[in-house]
Design an enzyme around this catalytic site. Structure first.
Site, PDB file in Angstrom:
ATOM      1  CD  GLU A 186      -1.695   2.385   0.794  1.00 30.17           C
ATOM      2  OE1 GLU A 186      -2.380   2.940  -0.070  1.00 30.17           O
ATOM      3  OE2 GLU A 186      -0.733   2.943   1.319  1.00 30.17           O
ATOM      4  CB  CYS A 206      -4.548   2.579   5.333  1.00 27.82           C
ATOM      5  SG  CYS A 206      -4.010   1.204   4.343  1.00 27.82           S
ATOM      6  CB  CYS A 241      -4.647  -0.705   7.510  1.00 23.23           C
ATOM      7  SG  CYS A 241      -3.053  -1.007   6.813  1.00 23.23           S
ATOM      8  CG  HIS A 263      -5.781   4.010  10.774  1.00 25.66           C
ATOM      9  ND1 HIS A 263      -4.734   4.387  11.576  1.00 25.66           N
ATOM     10  CD2 HIS A 263      -5.220   3.398   9.698  1.00 25.66           C
ATOM     11  CE1 HIS A 263      -3.593   4.037  11.001  1.00 25.66           C
ATOM     12  NE2 HIS A 263      -3.864   3.426   9.861  1.00 25.66           N
ATOM     13  NE  ARG A 289      -0.179  -3.826   5.944  1.00 25.62           N
ATOM     14  CZ  ARG A 289      -1.402  -4.352   5.770  1.00 25.62           C
ATOM     15  NH1 ARG A 289      -2.312  -4.235   6.706  1.00 25.62           N
ATOM     16  NH2 ARG A 289      -1.705  -4.984   4.667  1.00 25.62           N
ATOM     17  CB  SER A 292       3.743   0.976   7.925  1.00 19.44           C
ATOM     18  OG  SER A 292       3.136  -0.255   7.588  1.00 19.44           O
ATOM     19  CB  CYS A 305       0.432  -0.299   5.130  1.00 17.08           C
ATOM     20  SG  CYS A 305      -1.079   0.442   4.560  1.00 17.08           S
ATOM     21  CB  CYS A 365      -0.845   3.245   7.675  1.00 12.65           C
ATOM     22  SG  CYS A 365      -2.382   2.445   7.284  1.00 12.65           S
TER      23      CYS A 365
END
Lengths: 566, 376
Positions: free
Chosen positions: A14, A61, A64, A68, A478, A501, A545, A548
């Site tokens: 991502e 994201c 993801c 969040h 992640r 990330s 990612c 993020c």
């Protein structure tokens, strides 16, 4: 100094990531990880209604998605000192696990398998031998010679068409590709099946959350998915049993295809078990809460330093001060004004782009640190912390997987091999298996609670005058994710996301200590600097990612921004 | 509902039944008659798959993720049988220079013939430095690739109208594709993310008829964005009869009443969500008890927030419910929303908590008040 290589863009992740590495004598000697996009979402949040924040942050994201959103509602609830109803907790836990099942399947097959699997080589495979190989790994009914033959015909048609599409220009035939043609064919077949099973996981998630990606059933104070067994427009037993059936199907794929495939790749690429460890400080946060306050969890969290499992220290609740007090971010090498290291509540960030300067600022990512140290986060961190604290489910899957790797590789391996590039994949597959079990467990908990007549899903939030500070964490696919909020008179004054990330892909800190991506590349072999497949292997094993990872926000006058990279 | 891959799914030449079914469903999604199915089949099974270049800019990859969840056609069939996805950073095997080569080769070899899909906004502030790929800004990549495309599909509210990064104060100067490219056919598939059915329907329409579908004034295909959510919501009868959810989890919520009072933006939002639904499990946000947030509308991050406050200009029928007043309230909104982005923004709930703009700022106290009201 040897050859300097730059891989930009790193694909099958991502977001926009660039990796620079110095290679000499066939090995990486030094590396830089650079996030290449900044959007300023934390800045945009300033002044808004805290109840809206989760809808904004979820858009950090789409890979993801959900994560969040969950961290955001938890941070606002933490700031307000709220609990949420038990049903809401269970539904959120189902979201956590169902999203992870989808995410981990996609990561292995779509985003990273092509680093290890040579699609073109599958054309040379014997379909009967492929079925023979597959039968030694699992009893998956689709592993038939007929299916493998059909898949092979499909690959041949694609290659013959001359339009390879997304498979064009890859490192097919690369010297570092070691799998026999039969293993490659099996993997290609599973790649196609994975596309279906990841979808089933998202369907289960959508039944609870209205759509996916970007769910729409949360609220600060609980969830909005009303429960009423006597109504057609709410969660009822028809809907809930559909969720259960889908989870059971996905669980079968994970245990009979995904986990065995990763075990096989780990064993067949056993030389790689020595590469990619990098930073062996690990951080995981507890998740899958079992009560309304977030004091008991089904997945443990904690920190480990220098790979020493005996050093584990647990993180125990949503209010854990050991976690809250020890997180900082450093911008010495990031494209923001200044060179400070600050606690998330205190951060203020002004973008200051200077182009790529390997001795200075070279990324939109900040460098998070825990007690001053870089930490690796992700499924490997969670699995190691679980193993270290004696978490039963973790021990069961880790011991079983390692014994299978040992027998396939013909050499006894222990938990130490997990500190490696294939180890990150193995930990992720183990986590997927655990979450498949836990999804079913939390489904039972939800249904039992509803059966007792408890239909509550929401406690309304109240925003007092004055300032409140809160943090919320979530063990995302992640790794450890945390959101930090300062609320002033019912409005967002400051909002910071410290993202998995960013922990992993972040740059050097003020002391020049490398971030986990960078450290993990050092020592990796590179057979052909023109085609640095090995760089992709190690970077992809973290499941990058970058959307993020880059976040920013400024506290005082709305001039602050933040970027996140996962 | 099983969607296991069977042998027949792997190659349409082995058994065309499921392939035909996919094409029929696509025709239905597009609102085409069954006579059109053979044309869609022909276009979709054409031996030369049309090349597609998919550009990612300031985005979250949610639109691509949405496509991974599509089922008719599914992603495997889409990229193996229908189109040739020659550049897509999330799924392509190549990386770095080899990836850049794929892009360059495709736009050179298929100059004027490929479809360009754009996901994500384009930052324009400070020379566009806020998004770089292969050392180049999103802005310069778009300006190189777009003029060579046959047509452009902007997917998601970011590529269409700037999206979340364009929300006030728009720190990076983010804009949608049609603010930069003016001389190419562009279709806007808005939504955050959009329903993949609307994207796939547009692709199949283009492959079948060699032109983009008919759109509204905001560039959105009429087959997907022609109606207001409020006008085909399954909870509309509750609105008309005055039955509302007052607070999440209350008795009305447990009975599936209208979500207008807890912030639903359906009365100002154009999309087919209630009709086509999501993820093949018959759901959409309202069906899980959450209001629409208006994600297919330009600038919805500013005009539709706070999300949990009600739209100010929609008349609520009294306890008995008055169908005619609800209808007229709807028409007023409809006329305005379809007019233009600027006007739309002006009448949206739009109390954007702008810094220092007291006319827009909403005091915290009123949030408290409404919360208190809804408490017990």
């Amino acid at each position: 100094m040897g050859t300097k290589i730059t891989v930009d863009p790193i694909t099958r992740i991502e977001g926009h990531l660039r990796i620079d590495a110095e290679v000499s004598d066939g090995q990486i000697k030094n590396a830089w990880s650079s996030g290449q996009m900044w959007r300023g979402i934390e800045n945009i949040l300033q002044g808004r209604d805290p109840r809206d924040a989760w809808l904004f942050t979820q858009r950090i994201c789409g890979v993801c998605t959900t994560v969040h959103a969950l961290a955001s509602v938890r941070c606002v609830e933490n700031a307000l000192g709220m609990e949420i109803p038990l049903n809401a907790q269970y539904i959120r836990n189902l979201i956590v696990s169902l999203h992870a099942l989808h995410d981990h399947i996609v990561h292995f097959y779509v985003l990273s398998a092509l680093d290890w699997v040579d699609v073109v080589s599958a054309l040379q495979a014997d379909s009967k031998k492929t079925a023979g190989l597959a039968s030694t790994l699992s009893e998956w009914p689709n592993n038939s010679p007929e299916r493998f033959k059909a898949v092979q015909a499909k690959v041949k048609a694609l290659v013959d068409s001359g339009q390879l599409g997304p498979f064009a220009n890859a490192y097919w035939g690369h010297a570092a590709m070691h799998l026999p043609p039969e293993a490659n064919l099996m993997a290609v077949s599973h790649y196609l099946e994975a596309l279906d099973y990841q979808r089933k996981a998202t369907q289960a998630l959508a039944i609870l959350s209205g759509k996916n990606p970007h769910i729409q059933n949360l609220s600060v104070g609980g969830v909005t998915a009303a429960i009423n067994p006597a109504n057609e427009a709410t969660l009822n037993m028809e809907r809930l049993y559909w969720v259960k059936q889908l989870v059971e199907e996905v669980s079968g794929f994970i245990k009979q295809v995904y986990l065995p495939d990763v075990i096989a790749v780990g064993a067949l690429y056993k030389d790689w078990l020595q590469y990619g460890a990098g930073v062996t400080n690990y951080l995981a946060v507890p998740d899958m809460p079992l009560d309304t306050k977030g004091e008991r969890f089904d997945l443990p969290g904690g920190v480990i330093f220098q790979g020493n499992l005996a050093s584990v220290k647990e993180i125990k609740s949503f209010k854990d001060t050991f976690f809250k007090d020890n997180v900082v971010e450093c911008i010495a090498h990031s494209w923001y004004k200044g060179d400070w290291t600050k606690h998330p509540f205190e951060e203020d960030t002004v973008p200051n782009y200077t182009d790529f300067n390997e001795n200075g600022k070279y990324t939109w990512l900040k460098a998070p640190r825990f007690q001053g140290y870089p930490m690796q986060v992700g499924p490997l961190a969670q699995v190691l912390v679980g193993y270290a604290v004696g978490h039963e489910l973790t021990k069961k899957y880790v011991d079983d997987a390692l014994s299978k790797v040992s027998s396939l590789a013909g050499a006894q391996v222990g938990p130490n091999v997990l500190h490696s590039t294939p180890g990150r994949h193995l930990a992720r597959a183990i986590r997927a298996a655990m979450l498949a079990d836990l999804a079913l467990k939390h489904w039972e908990l939800l249904v039992d609670n509803v059966g007792k007549g408890d239909l509550a899903i929401f406690n309304p939030p109240t925003f007092p005058k004055g300032e409140q500070r809160g943090f919320g964490f979530h063990e995302a696919p992640r790794g450890a994710l945390s959101h930090w909020i300062v609320i002033q008179d019912g409005r967002i004054k400051n909002y910071q996301c410290v993202v998995p990330s960013t922990w992993n892909a972040g740059p050097r800190d003020e002391k020049g200590i490398l971030g986990p991506y960078e450290a993990s590349l050092v020592g990796n072999p590179v057979a052909d600097p023109e085609k640095p497949l090995e760089v992709l292997r190690t970077i992809h094993s973290f499941d990058p990612c970058i959307a993020c990872a880059v976040h920013m926000l400024e506290p005082e006058r709305g001039e602050v921004s933040q970027v996140k990279v996962l | 509902m099983s969607r296991n891959l069977h042998l027949s799914d792997l190659n349409p030449t082995l058994d065309r039944r499921s392939f035909l079914k996919a094409c029929t469903m696509a025709a239905a999604a597009l609102g085409l008659s069954s006579e059109m199915v053979p044309q869609i089949v022909e276009a979709a099974a054409s031996p030369q798959r049309p090349p597609v270049v998919w550009l990612h800019f300031q985005e979250c990859t949610g639109c691509t993720e949405a496509l991974l969840r599509a089922s008719h056609p599914d992603i495997g069939r889409l990229i193996l049988d229908i189109i040739s996805l020659d550049y897509h950073e999330t799924v392509m095997a190549a990386a770095g220079r080899q990836a850049e080569t794929c892009l360059h080769d495709t736009i050179t070899k298929y100059d004027g013939k490929f479809v360009c899909v754009v996901e994500g906004a384009i930052p324009t502030k400070d020379g566009g430095i806020y998004c770089k790929i292969g050392g180049r800004t999103a802005l310069s990549i778009l300006k190189e690739v777009a003029p060579k495309a046959a047509a452009i599909i902007a997917i998601g509210t970011c590529a269409t109208y700037g999206g979340i990064q364009a929300a006030a104060p728009n720190p990076t100067g983010a804009v949608g594709v049609n603010s930069i490219i003016h001389d190419k056919p562009i279709v806007n598939i808005s939504g955050c993310p959009p329903n993949p059915i609307n994207f796939l329907g547009t692709v199949l329409h283009f492959l079948t008829f060699k032109r983009l579908p008919e759109t509204d004034s905001l560039g959105r295909p009429l087959f997907a964005y022609g109606r207001k959510i409020h006008d085909h919501c399954e909870r509309r009868a509750h609105f008309d009869e005055g039955r509302f959810v007052e607070k999440f989890g209350d008795e009305g919520h447990k009975k599936g009443y209208c979500l207008y009072k807890v912030g639903c933006k359906g009365p100002e939002t154009y999309a087919n969500c209630p009709a086509v639904r999501f993820n093949d499990v018959g759901v959409w946000p309202v069906s899980v008890g959450h209001g629409c947030v208006g994600c297919t509308e330009p600038n919805f991050w500013d005009t539709m927030t706070p999300f949990y406050e009600r739209l100010p200009s929609v008349a609520i029928p009294g306890d008995r419910g008055v169908v005619s007043s609800a209808e007229s309230a709807g028409k007023t909104i409809l006329g305005v929303a379809a007019a233009a982005i600027g006007v739309h923004a002006a009448v949206g709930i739009g109390r954007r908590l702008g810094k220092g703009s007291s006319c827009c700022a909403k005091p915290a106290a009123s949030t408290q008040a409404s919360d208190d009201k809804s408490k017990e």
